[in-house]
Design a protein around this motif. Sequence first.
Motif, PDB file in Angstrom:
ATOM      1  N   ARG A  95       0.838  -1.204   0.000  1.00 17.70           N
ATOM      2  CA  ARG A  95       0.000   0.000   0.000  1.00 17.70           C
ATOM      3  C   ARG A  95       0.873   1.253   0.000  1.00 17.70           C
ATOM      4  O   ARG A  95       0.662   2.174  -0.775  1.00 17.70           O
ATOM      5  CB  ARG A  95      -0.915  -0.034   1.224  1.00 17.70           C
ATOM      6  N   TYR A  96       1.885   1.261   0.857  1.00 16.67           N
ATOM      7  CA  TYR A  96       2.783   2.406   0.921  1.00 16.67           C
ATOM      8  C   TYR A  96       3.612   2.530  -0.357  1.00 16.67           C
ATOM      9  O   TYR A  96       3.831   3.636  -0.851  1.00 16.67           O
ATOM     10  CB  TYR A  96       3.699   2.300   2.146  1.00 16.67           C
TER      11      TYR A  96
ATOM     12  N   GLU B  30       1.382   3.955  -3.203  1.00 19.63           N
ATOM     13  CA  GLU B  30       1.167   5.391  -3.035  1.00 19.63           C
ATOM     14  C   GLU B  30       2.445   6.181  -3.308  1.00 19.63           C
ATOM     15  O   GLU B  30       2.392   7.264  -3.886  1.00 19.63           O
ATOM     16  CB  GLU B  30       0.640   5.682  -1.631  1.00 19.63           C
TER      17      GLU B  30
ATOM     18  N   ARG C 149       2.808   6.350  -7.042  1.00 20.79           N
ATOM     19  CA  ARG C 149       1.777   7.202  -7.645  1.00 20.79           C
ATOM     20  C   ARG C 149       1.981   8.673  -7.308  1.00 20.79           C
ATOM     21  O   ARG C 149       1.957   9.525  -8.194  1.00 20.79           O
ATOM     22  CB  ARG C 149       0.403   6.732  -7.154  1.00 20.79           C
ATOM     23  N   HIS C 150       2.208   8.978  -6.055  1.00 24.85           N
ATOM     24  CA  HIS C 150       2.279  10.377  -5.625  1.00 24.85           C
ATOM     25  C   HIS C 150       3.636  11.031  -5.828  1.00 24.85           C
ATOM     26  O   HIS C 150       3.707  12.191  -6.221  1.00 24.85           O
ATOM     27  CB  HIS C 150       1.916  10.507  -4.139  1.00 24.85           C
TER      28      HIS C 150
ATOM     29  N   ALA D 232       2.923   1.576  -9.905  1.00 21.87           N
ATOM     30  CA  ALA D 232       1.780   1.782  -9.008  1.00 21.87           C
ATOM     31  C   ALA D 232       0.666   0.803  -9.364  1.00 21.87           C
ATOM     32  O   ALA D 232       0.102   0.143  -8.485  1.00 21.87           O
ATOM     33  CB  ALA D 232       1.286   3.223  -9.098  1.00 21.87           C
TER      34      ALA D 232
ATOM     35  N   PHE E 181      -0.814  -2.056  -6.898  1.00 23.28           N
ATOM     36  CA  PHE E 181      -2.217  -2.078  -6.483  1.00 23.28           C
ATOM     37  C   PHE E 181      -2.904  -3.367  -6.926  1.00 23.28           C
ATOM     38  O   PHE E 181      -3.713  -3.928  -6.187  1.00 23.28           O
ATOM     39  CB  PHE E 181      -2.962  -0.859  -7.008  1.00 23.28           C
TER      40      PHE E 181
ATOM     41  N   SER F 121      -6.432  -1.527   2.756  1.00 22.13           N
ATOM     42  CA  SER F 121      -5.491  -1.785   1.651  1.00 22.13           C
ATOM     43  C   SER F 121      -6.238  -1.968   0.340  1.00 22.13           C
ATOM     44  O   SER F 121      -5.823  -1.447  -0.702  1.00 22.13           O
ATOM     45  CB  SER F 121      -4.635  -3.017   1.953  1.00 22.13           C
TER      46      SER F 121
ATOM     47  N   VAL G 102      -7.502   1.492  -0.833  1.00 23.66           N
ATOM     48  CA  VAL G 102      -6.401   2.300  -1.391  1.00 23.66           C
ATOM     49  C   VAL G 102      -6.037   1.787  -2.779  1.00 23.66           C
ATOM     50  O   VAL G 102      -5.814   2.573  -3.709  1.00 23.66           O
ATOM     51  CB  VAL G 102      -5.178   2.299  -0.443  1.00 23.66           C
TER      52      VAL G 102
ATOM     53  N   HIS H 299      -8.751   2.786  -5.249  1.00 22.09           N
ATOM     54  CA  HIS H 299      -8.652   4.221  -5.495  1.00 22.09           C
ATOM     55  C   HIS H 299      -7.456   4.526  -6.406  1.00 22.09           C
ATOM     56  O   HIS H 299      -7.579   5.313  -7.350  1.00 22.09           O
ATOM     57  CB  HIS H 299      -8.500   4.962  -4.172  1.00 22.09           C
ATOM     58  N   GLY H 300      -6.326   3.880  -6.135  1.00 25.61           N
ATOM     59  CA  GLY H 300      -5.134   4.100  -6.956  1.00 25.61           C
ATOM     60  C   GLY H 300      -5.339   3.667  -8.389  1.00 25.61           C
ATOM     61  O   GLY H 300      -4.863   4.327  -9.316  1.00 25.61           O
TER      62      GLY H 300
ATOM     63  N   ARG I  62      -7.416   6.153 -10.515  1.00 23.75           N
ATOM     64  CA  ARG I  62      -6.789   7.420 -10.900  1.00 23.75           C
ATOM     65  C   ARG I  62      -6.188   7.268 -12.232  1.00 23.75           C
ATOM     66  O   ARG I  62      -5.486   7.247 -12.902  1.00 23.75           O
ATOM     67  CB  ARG I  62      -5.762   7.852  -9.870  1.00 23.75           C
TER      68      ARG I  62
END
Length: 78
Positions: free
Chosen positions: A36-37, A40, A43-44, A52, A56, A68, A71, A74-75, A78
Motif C-alpha cells: 500500500r505504501y 502510493e 503514484r504520488h 503503481a 495495487f 489496503s 487504497v 482508489h489508486g 486514478r
Amino acid sequence: MMKRGLAAEMSEKYEEAERLYGESRRMDPADPAPLRYLGELYRHHLGDWDKARQTFEAILAMPADSLSRAVALHGLAR
C-alpha cells in the motif's frame, strides 16, 4: 522497517523509502501494508504509474484488509 520508510518518505528521500518499503515487503510477503505504501509512493512521489498499477493489482490479488483494498481500488481508478 515501515517506520524508517515513512520517515524517509516524509523527508523526500523517495528512493530510500522505496528500498525500505520493499525490504519490509520481503520480510512479510503476506502483509499488504508495505505494498500500500509502495503503491502510493509510486503514484504520488515517483510518478511511476506502471509500478503503481502493478502494486495495487498485487494487493487486490491477495487476502488484504479493507483499507489496503480501498487504497488499491482508489489508486487504480486514478
